[in-house]
Design a protein around this motif. Structure first.
Motif, PDB file in Angstrom:
ATOM      1  N   ARG A  74       0.845  -1.193   0.000  1.00 49.11           N
ATOM      2  CA  ARG A  74       0.000   0.000   0.000  1.00 49.11           C
ATOM      3  C   ARG A  74       0.883   1.246   0.000  1.00 49.11           C
ATOM      4  NH1 ARG A  74      -5.283  -0.553   0.626  1.00 49.11           N
ATOM      5  NH2 ARG A  74      -6.057  -2.606   1.158  1.00 49.11           N
ATOM      6  N   GLY A  76       0.990   5.619   0.032  1.00 45.00           N
ATOM      7  CA  GLY A  76       0.334   6.909   0.243  1.00 45.00           C
ATOM      8  C   GLY A  76      -0.671   6.907   1.381  1.00 45.00           C
ATOM      9  N   ARG A  77      -1.238   8.076   1.611  1.00 44.46           N
ATOM     10  CA  ARG A  77      -2.211   8.235   2.696  1.00 44.46           C
ATOM     11  C   ARG A  77      -3.481   7.460   2.432  1.00 44.46           C
ATOM     12  NH1 ARG A  77      -2.007  14.660   4.143  1.00 44.46           N
ATOM     13  NH2 ARG A  77       0.154  14.665   4.819  1.00 44.46           N
ATOM     14  N   SER A  78      -3.878   7.386   1.182  1.00 48.32           N
ATOM     15  CA  SER A  78      -5.123   6.683   0.857  1.00 48.32           C
ATOM     16  C   SER A  78      -4.939   5.167   0.845  1.00 48.32           C
ATOM     17  CB  SER A  78      -5.648   7.150  -0.503  1.00 48.32           C
ATOM     18  OG  SER A  78      -4.705   6.850  -1.511  1.00 48.32           O
ATOM     19  N   GLY A  79      -3.696   4.700   0.874  1.00 42.44           N
ATOM     20  CA  GLY A  79      -3.441   3.266   0.927  1.00 42.44           C
ATOM     21  C   GLY A  79      -3.707   2.544  -0.379  1.00 42.44           C
ATOM     22  N   ARG A  80      -3.340   3.178  -1.483  1.00 39.71           N
ATOM     23  CA  ARG A  80      -3.533   2.536  -2.791  1.00 39.71           C
ATOM     24  C   ARG A  80      -2.682   1.281  -2.895  1.00 39.71           C
ATOM     25  NH1 ARG A  80      -1.729   7.192  -6.511  1.00 39.71           N
ATOM     26  NH2 ARG A  80      -0.404   7.457  -4.704  1.00 39.71           N
TER      27      ARG A  80
END
Length: 93
Positions: A74, A76-80
């Motif tokens: 994952r 980034g902050r959004s957890g992509r």
């Protein structure tokens, strides 16, 4: 029929993947901007990785859920969910 039963997803069929090591070696020498090709970044999202491997994105999601298939992480902050291209190439071999 209940709603939950109608929403079940069938297990995707696994397709055999051709070796893309030759393709990545050819593309390594081609100058491209990172926005022009996702291969220039070194990371692929689920849709791009599925296209790169010749699979559907649903197959990658199922494999990730079952802890099968290529390793992912994952970002980034959004957890992509992302895949490294080098890891995909090693996994194919």
């Amino acid at each position: 029929m209940s709603v939950a039963a109608g929403c079940r997803r069938k297990t995707p069929k696994v397709r055999y993947v051709r070796s893309v090591a030759c393709d990545s070696e050819l593309l390594a020498n081609v100058p491209m901007s990172p926005r022009a090709s996702p291969l220039g970044r070194g990371f692929l999202n689920v849709r791009e990785a599925a296209e790169y491997l010749g699979l559907s994105s649903c197959t990658l999601y199922v494999w990730r859920h079952r802890r099968q298939g290529p390793p992912s992480f994952r970002m980034g902050r959004s957890g992509r969910v992302m895949y490294r291209i080098e890891t995909l190439d090693e996994w194919i071999r």
